[in-house]
Write an enzyme that holds these catalytic residues in place. Structure first.
Site, PDB file in Angstrom:
ATOM      1  N   GLY A 197      23.992  17.990  -6.251  1.00  0.00           N
ATOM      2  CA  GLY A 197      24.906  18.281  -5.002  1.00  0.00           C
ATOM      3  C   GLY A 197      26.050  19.103  -5.405  1.00  0.00           C
ATOM      4  O   GLY A 197      26.596  19.713  -4.645  1.00  0.00           O
ATOM      5  N   GLU A 219      20.635  14.023 -10.342  1.00  0.00           N
ATOM      6  CA  GLU A 219      19.822  15.028 -10.213  1.00  0.00           C
ATOM      7  C   GLU A 219      20.192  16.435  -9.843  1.00  0.00           C
ATOM      8  O   GLU A 219      20.300  17.008  -8.717  1.00  0.00           O
ATOM      9  CB  GLU A 219      19.149  14.607  -9.008  1.00  0.00           C
ATOM     10  N   PRO A 220      20.919  16.808 -10.644  1.00  0.00           N
ATOM     11  CA  PRO A 220      21.943  18.320 -10.822  1.00  0.00           C
ATOM     12  C   PRO A 220      20.884  19.447 -10.700  1.00  0.00           C
ATOM     13  O   PRO A 220      19.892  19.471 -11.727  1.00  0.00           O
ATOM     14  CB  PRO A 220      22.693  18.225 -11.732  1.00  0.00           C
ATOM     15  N   ARG A 223      21.518  23.093  -8.994  1.00  0.00           N
ATOM     16  CA  ARG A 223      22.532  24.301  -8.913  1.00  0.00           C
ATOM     17  C   ARG A 223      23.530  24.580  -9.909  1.00  0.00           C
ATOM     18  O   ARG A 223      23.508  25.489 -10.532  1.00  0.00           O
ATOM     19  CB  ARG A 223      23.045  24.255  -7.556  1.00  0.00           C
ATOM     20  N   TYR A 272      20.765  31.016   4.788  1.00  0.00           N
ATOM     21  CA  TYR A 272      21.812  30.385   4.518  1.00  0.00           C
ATOM     22  C   TYR A 272      23.153  31.160   4.849  1.00  0.00           C
ATOM     23  O   TYR A 272      24.248  30.812   4.575  1.00  0.00           O
ATOM     24  CB  TYR A 272      22.030  29.338   3.403  1.00  0.00           C
ATOM     25  N   CYS A 318      10.289  44.841   6.433  1.00  0.00           N
ATOM     26  CA  CYS A 318      10.491  45.151   7.733  1.00  0.00           C
ATOM     27  C   CYS A 318      11.082  43.946   8.777  1.00  0.00           C
ATOM     28  O   CYS A 318      10.482  43.490   9.655  1.00  0.00           O
ATOM     29  CB  CYS A 318       9.079  45.609   8.400  1.00  0.00           C
ATOM     30  N   GLU A 319      12.208  43.854   8.466  1.00  0.00           N
ATOM     31  CA  GLU A 319      13.067  42.602   9.374  1.00  0.00           C
ATOM     32  C   GLU A 319      14.280  42.978   9.156  1.00  0.00           C
ATOM     33  O   GLU A 319      15.026  43.109   7.871  1.00  0.00           O
ATOM     34  CB  GLU A 319      12.592  41.257   8.572  1.00  0.00           C
ATOM     35  N   TYR A 325      17.568  28.283  -6.856  1.00  0.00           N
ATOM     36  CA  TYR A 325      17.150  28.504  -5.486  1.00  0.00           C
ATOM     37  C   TYR A 325      16.708  30.238  -5.052  1.00  0.00           C
ATOM     38  O   TYR A 325      16.914  30.683  -4.138  1.00  0.00           O
ATOM     39  CB  TYR A 325      17.801  27.973  -4.277  1.00  0.00           C
TER      40      TYR A 325
HETATM   41  N1  LLP Z   1      17.994  15.698  -5.399  1.00  0.00           N
HETATM   42  C1  LLP Z   1      17.545  15.708  -4.199  1.00  0.00           C
HETATM   43  C2  LLP Z   1      16.916  14.712  -3.675  1.00  0.00           C
HETATM   44  C3  LLP Z   1      17.557  16.911  -3.552  1.00  0.00           C
HETATM   45  O1  LLP Z   1      17.133  17.256  -2.216  1.00  0.00           O
HETATM   46  C4  LLP Z   1      18.266  18.102  -4.208  1.00  0.00           C
HETATM   47  C5  LLP Z   1      18.443  19.427  -3.173  1.00  0.00           C
HETATM   48  C6  LLP Z   1      18.789  18.030  -5.421  1.00  0.00           C
HETATM   49  C7  LLP Z   1      18.875  16.735  -5.921  1.00  0.00           C
HETATM   50  C8  LLP Z   1      19.464  19.225  -6.165  1.00  0.00           C
HETATM   51  O2  LLP Z   1      20.716  19.590  -5.436  1.00  0.00           O
HETATM   52  P1  LLP Z   1      21.761  20.699  -6.129  1.00  0.00           P
HETATM   53  O3  LLP Z   1      22.464  19.777  -7.317  1.00  0.00           O
HETATM   54  O4  LLP Z   1      20.921  21.855  -6.570  1.00  0.00           O
HETATM   55  O5  LLP Z   1      22.653  20.899  -5.145  1.00  0.00           O
HETATM   56  N2  LLP Z   1      17.595  25.842  -0.944  1.00  0.00           N
HETATM   57  C9  LLP Z   1      19.377  25.694  -0.924  1.00  0.00           C
HETATM   58  C10 LLP Z   1      19.448  24.267  -1.690  1.00  0.00           C
HETATM   59  C11 LLP Z   1      18.516  23.343  -1.032  1.00  0.00           C
HETATM   60  C12 LLP Z   1      19.024  21.902  -1.893  1.00  0.00           C
HETATM   61  C13 LLP Z   1      17.683  20.882  -1.542  1.00  0.00           C
HETATM   62  N3  LLP Z   1      17.957  19.685  -2.230  1.00  0.00           N
HETATM   63  C14 LLP Z   1      20.048  26.739  -1.374  1.00  0.00           C
HETATM   64  O6  LLP Z   1      19.406  27.680  -1.860  1.00  0.00           O
HETATM   65  O7  LLP Z   1      21.185  26.612  -1.397  1.00  0.00           O
END
Ligand code: LLP
Length: 423
Positions: free
Chosen positions: A242, A277-278, A280, A321, A347-348, A376
Site C-alpha cells: 500500500g 506485500e509491497p 507499487r 482511476y 473509440c472511447e 499496474y
Molecule cells: N496485498 C494485497 C492483498 C493487495 O490487494 C494489494 C493491492 C497489494 C498487496 C499491493 O498493494 P500496493 O503495494 O501495490 O499498493 N490497480 C490499482 C491498484 C490496485 C491495488 C490492489 N491491491 C492501481 O493501478 O492503482
C-alpha cells in the site's frame, strides 16, 4: 530514485536510450529498469532490517507487475511473492520464488486453486472469510495436509486515495472484523485441515500518509496480543502493501525509512515474523510506457489533441482511476510548452490520458514516455479494439531484452476458432 534520465539530450533507461528500444521493438512498449527494481527492493528491505526486524518476509505483490523476468529479478534478491490466483502462483514459481516465501491472498480462491497452492507448498493462505476457512480446511483434508492459514482482518480504517483502490473499510469486500477474526482463529485451531499461523491486513493502495497505516497496524498488534492471551500461537503478522509513490500531482508519500520506523514503533517487542506485500513502491517508478505520436490534431476552435499509438488498453490507470502519469518527450525540443489533450486511438472518450497537459512542442513521429508506469501498467493491459498485447522489455546496464514479445496478428487470431456449425 530511478534510472530514467536524460543523457545527451535523450531520455535513457540505465545505459540504453529509450529511442533505441522503440526502434528495435516498436511502440507502444513497456521498459523496466533492473537497477531501479533492485534499488527499490533493497532500500525497503534495508530500512526494515535496520529496525531490527527478524527476517521480514517481503512478498512482492505480483499483481502490480507479473512479468516473470521482473519477478526473477526480485526473487534473486530474496523477495517472496504475494499472489492472488493460480496463475500468479505459477508465475512466482516459474520465476524461482521459493514456495515458502509465497503468500496467497484474495477473497475468492477456488478449490482447484487452493489445492494447487497446497501442492506447491506455499507459506500461507490468507483466509478472508468463514466459508473460505472451511473451503481450505476441506481441500487440505482431502489431500491429507494441514494448511498454514492467516486470517485477513479488515481494520476499518480509511486510507485515503481513490475509492476504487481502498480495501480497508468495513464496507469493502476484504477480510473480517476484529471480533470475527478472534472467533475464526479459535475455530481454525480446532480444524484438522488447517493450522492458523497468524493474521494479515492490507488497507489500500497508493497510501500517502503514515497515520492510517499506523492506526491499522496498532489495532493488529492488539489482536495479536489478545489471541496470545487466549493461548493461541501466532508466528507471523502480515501488514500488506500500500505504500504510495510520487505521481507528481499528489502529496509526497512517506519514505521507506519513515514507513519502517513506524513499523518498528508499532511492533516493538512483539516477537513475531513480519510479512509485507509491497507492489507499487517497488515497481511503479521502475517502468515507463514508450509511445509514438501518430499525429497532432489542432481544432480551429482551440483544442490540441496529441494522438498517440498507446491507448487505454495499454495503460488503463488514467481512464479507471483518473490517475496522473508524467509524460516526457524522449528528446525534448526547445520552445514554449503547449497545452495538449493526450489521447489514444481507441473509440472511447475514456481513452484520454490527460487534458490540457503542458508539454514541450511535439511533432508527429516523436516519442514520449509515460513515467511511473511499472506497476499496474502492463499487468492490466488488454487487447481491446484488437490491439496486440503491449510488449515488455527489461534493461540491465547497457543491455536490453524483450521479456514479453508483442504477439503477431496471427497469434491473436489463432487463439480463436469457428464454432463447429460454422465450418
Ligand atoms: N496485498 C494485497 C492483498 C493487495 O490487494 C494489494 C493491492 C497489494 C498487496 C499491493 O498493494 P500496493 O503495494 O501495490 O499498493 N490497480 C490499482 C491498484 C490496485 C491495488 C490492489 N491491491 C492501481 O493501478 O492503482
Amino acid at each position: 530514485m530511478n534510472h530514467f534520465e536524460l543523457q545527451g539530450g535523450e531520455l535513457a533507461c540505465e545505459g540504453v536510450p529509450l529511442s533505441r528500444i522503440a526502434e528495435a521493438v516498436g511502440t507502444p512498449v513497456y521498459v523496466y529498469s533492473t537497477a531501479t527494481l533492485e534499488r527499490h527492493f533493497t532500500v525497503l528491505r534495508d530500512a526494515l532490517t535496520d529496525q531490527g526486524l527478524k527476517d521480514p518476509l517481503i512478498a512482492f505483490a505480483v499483481k502490480a507487475n507479473s512479468n516473470v523476468a521482473v519477478l526473477r529479478t526480485l526473487a534473486a534478491l530474496g523477495a517472496g511473492a504475494d499472489v492472488v490466483s493460480e496463475g500468479e502462483v505459477r508465475r512466482a514459481l516459474a520465476a524461482g520464488v521459493p514456495p515458502e516465501r509465497i503468500v496467497f491472498s484474495g477473497v475468492g480462491k477456488t478449490e482447484p486453486e487452493v489445492a494447487f497452492a497446497l501442492e506447491a507448498g506455499v507459506a500461507e493462505i490468507n483466509v478472508e472469510s468463514e466459508p473460505e476457512l472451511h473451503l481450505v480446511n476441506r481441500v487440505a483434508q482431502q489431500m491429507g495436509r494441514r494448511a498454514a492459514v492467516a486470517i485477513r482482518v479488515n481494520p476499518d480504517v480509511s486510507a485515503g486515495g481513490h475509492a476504487k483502490i481502498s480495501t480497508g473499510k468495513a464496507d469493502n469486500k476484504f477480510g473480517v472484523s476484529f471480533s470475527e477474526a478472534e472467533r475464526l482463529y479459535a475455530t481454525a485451531s480446532n480444524l484438522a485441515g488447517v493450522r492458523p499461523v497468524g493474521v494479515a491486513c492490507h488497507i489500500g493502495s497508493q497510501i500517502t500518509e503514515l497515520a492510517p497505516m499506523e492506526a491499522a497496524f496498532s489495532k493488529m498488534r492488539g489482536l495479536v496480543e489478545r489471541l496470545r492471551a487466549e493461548g493461541m500461537g501466532l508466528e507471523r503478522l502480515d501488514l500488506g502493501g500500500g505504500l504510495g509513490v510520487p505521481y507528481f500531482n499528489q502529496p509526497a508519500p512517506p519514505s521507506p525509512a519513515d514507513y519502517a520506523a513506524m513499523i518498528g514503533r508499532v511492533t516493538k517487542g512483539l516477537d513475531i515474523q513480519l510479512a509485507f506485500e509491497p507492489g507499487r513502491v517497488i515497481a511503479a517508478n521502475a517502468g515507463v510506457l514508450v509511445s509514438r505520436v501518430i499525429h497532432i490534431h489542432e481544432r480551429p476552435e482551440g483544442r490540441r489533441f496529441l494522438v498517440l499509438d498507446a491507448a487505454m488498453n495499454d495503460l488503463i490507470r488514467p481512464a479507471m482511476y483518473d490517475a496522473y502519469h508524467d509524460i516526457r518527450p524522449l528528446a525534448p525540443r526547445p520552445g514554449e510548452p503547449l497545452a495538449y489533450d493526450v489521447v489514444g486511438p481507441i473509440c472511447e472518450t475514456g481513452d484520454t490520458f490527460t487534458r490540457d497537459r503542458l508539454l514541450p512542442p511535439l511533432q508527429a513521429g516523436d516519442l514520449v514516455a509515460f513515467m511511473t508506469a511499472g506497476a499496474y501498467g502492463a499487468a492490466m493491459a488488454s487487447e481491446y479494439n484488437s490491439r496486440p498485447l503491449v510488449p515488455e522489455v527489461l534493461v540491465k546496464g547497457d543491455q536490453f531484452a524483450v521479456v514479453r514479445p508483442r504477439p503477431s496478428y496471427d497469434d491473436m487470431l489463432e487463439r480463436e476458432r469457428a464454432a463447429p456449425w460454422q465450418a
